[in-house]
Design a protein around this motif. Structure first.
Motif, short mmCIF file in Angstrom:
data_model
loop_
_atom_site.label_atom_id
_atom_site.label_comp_id
_atom_site.label_asym_id
_atom_site.label_seq_id
_atom_site.Cartn_x
_atom_site.Cartn_y
_atom_site.Cartn_z
N MET A 27 0.83 -1.20 0.00
CA MET A 27 0.00 0.00 0.00
C MET A 27 0.86 1.26 0.00
O MET A 27 0.60 2.20 -0.75
N LEU A 28 1.91 1.27 0.82
CA LEU A 28 2.82 2.41 0.84
C LEU A 28 3.51 2.58 -0.50
O LEU A 28 3.64 3.69 -1.03
N PHE A 29 3.93 1.46 -1.09
CA PHE A 29 4.59 1.48 -2.39
C PHE A 29 3.67 2.06 -3.46
O PHE A 29 4.10 2.87 -4.29
N SER A 30 2.40 1.69 -3.43
CA SER A 30 1.47 2.21 -4.43
C SER A 30 1.28 3.71 -4.26
O SER A 30 1.18 4.44 -5.25
N LEU A 31 1.24 4.18 -3.03
CA LEU A 31 1.11 5.63 -2.81
C LEU A 31 2.37 6.38 -3.24
O LEU A 31 2.29 7.45 -3.86
N MET A 40 6.02 9.16 -8.26
CA MET A 40 7.22 8.80 -9.03
C MET A 40 6.94 8.43 -10.47
O MET A 40 7.85 8.07 -11.20
N ILE A 41 5.70 8.51 -10.90
CA ILE A 41 5.31 8.01 -12.22
C ILE A 41 6.11 8.67 -13.33
O ILE A 41 6.59 8.00 -14.24
N THR A 42 6.25 9.97 -13.27
CA THR A 42 6.93 10.68 -14.37
C THR A 42 8.44 10.67 -14.23
O THR A 42 9.14 11.14 -15.12
N ARG A 43 8.95 10.15 -13.14
CA ARG A 43 10.40 10.08 -12.94
C ARG A 43 10.95 8.81 -13.55
O ARG A 43 10.23 7.84 -13.79
N ARG A 44 12.23 8.81 -13.74
CA ARG A 44 12.91 7.65 -14.33
C ARG A 44 12.71 6.42 -13.43
O ARG A 44 12.93 6.48 -12.24
N PRO A 88 8.54 1.11 -14.75
CA PRO A 88 8.95 -0.27 -14.43
C PRO A 88 8.62 -0.68 -13.00
O PRO A 88 8.25 -1.83 -12.75
N LEU A 89 8.72 0.25 -12.06
CA LEU A 89 8.34 -0.08 -10.69
C LEU A 89 6.84 -0.36 -10.60
O LEU A 89 6.40 -1.21 -9.83
N GLY A 90 6.07 0.36 -11.40
CA GLY A 90 4.63 0.08 -11.46
C GLY A 90 4.35 -1.31 -11.99
O GLY A 90 3.46 -2.00 -11.50
N TRP A 91 5.13 -1.73 -12.99
CA TRP A 91 4.97 -3.10 -13.50
C TRP A 91 5.36 -4.12 -12.44
O TRP A 91 4.74 -5.18 -12.35
N ALA A 92 6.37 -3.82 -11.65
CA ALA A 92 6.75 -4.74 -10.56
C ALA A 92 5.61 -4.88 -9.56
O ALA A 92 5.34 -5.99 -9.07
N LEU A 93 4.93 -3.78 -9.28
CA LEU A 93 3.78 -3.85 -8.38
C LEU A 93 2.66 -4.69 -8.99
O LEU A 93 2.00 -5.45 -8.28
#
Length: 115
Positions: free
Chosen positions: A42-46, A51-55, A59-64
């Protein structure tokens, strides 16, 4: 893109919380383990919302998304919900980029007409 992706991540925040409530009823996993894993997810998703527009944000979203699908081994309904949110994530990234490109073209056209 940011708005679409953040909306998907906020939805995942709530899905993970509800999955934690379901997983709590399982005798195979301790309540501490359930809420530690769910709390981190939950913390990671928030955090990913910012961080979406950052480098590395996408990919971190895909990991989630992969972790959400894998949580189906504890709560079987998460296989379906994980795939559903992975599809939403893909659509958010894909169409969000198209919207950003259209906005940039529109801004360039507006600026050219103003001059």
């Amino acid at each position: 893109m940011r708005t679409l992706c953040a909306s998907t991540l906020i939805g995942e925040f709530f899905v993970v919380a509800f999955a934690g409530l379901v997983a709590m009823k399982s005798d195979d996993v301790s309540m501490t383990a359930v809420w530690t894993v769910c709390g981190v997810a939950m913390l990671f998703s928030l955090l990913l919302c910012g961080m979406i527009t950052r480098r590395g944000g996408i990919p971190l979203g895909w990991a989630l998304q992969i972790a959400l699908i894998a949580s189906g081994f504890v709560v079987p309904a998460m296989f379906f919900l994980g795939v559903l949110f992975a599809a939403l994530w893909w659509a958010s990234v894909h169409y969000g980029r198209r919207i950003d490109e259209a906005k940039a073209r529109w801004a360039a056209q507006s600026e050219a007409q103003a001059q």
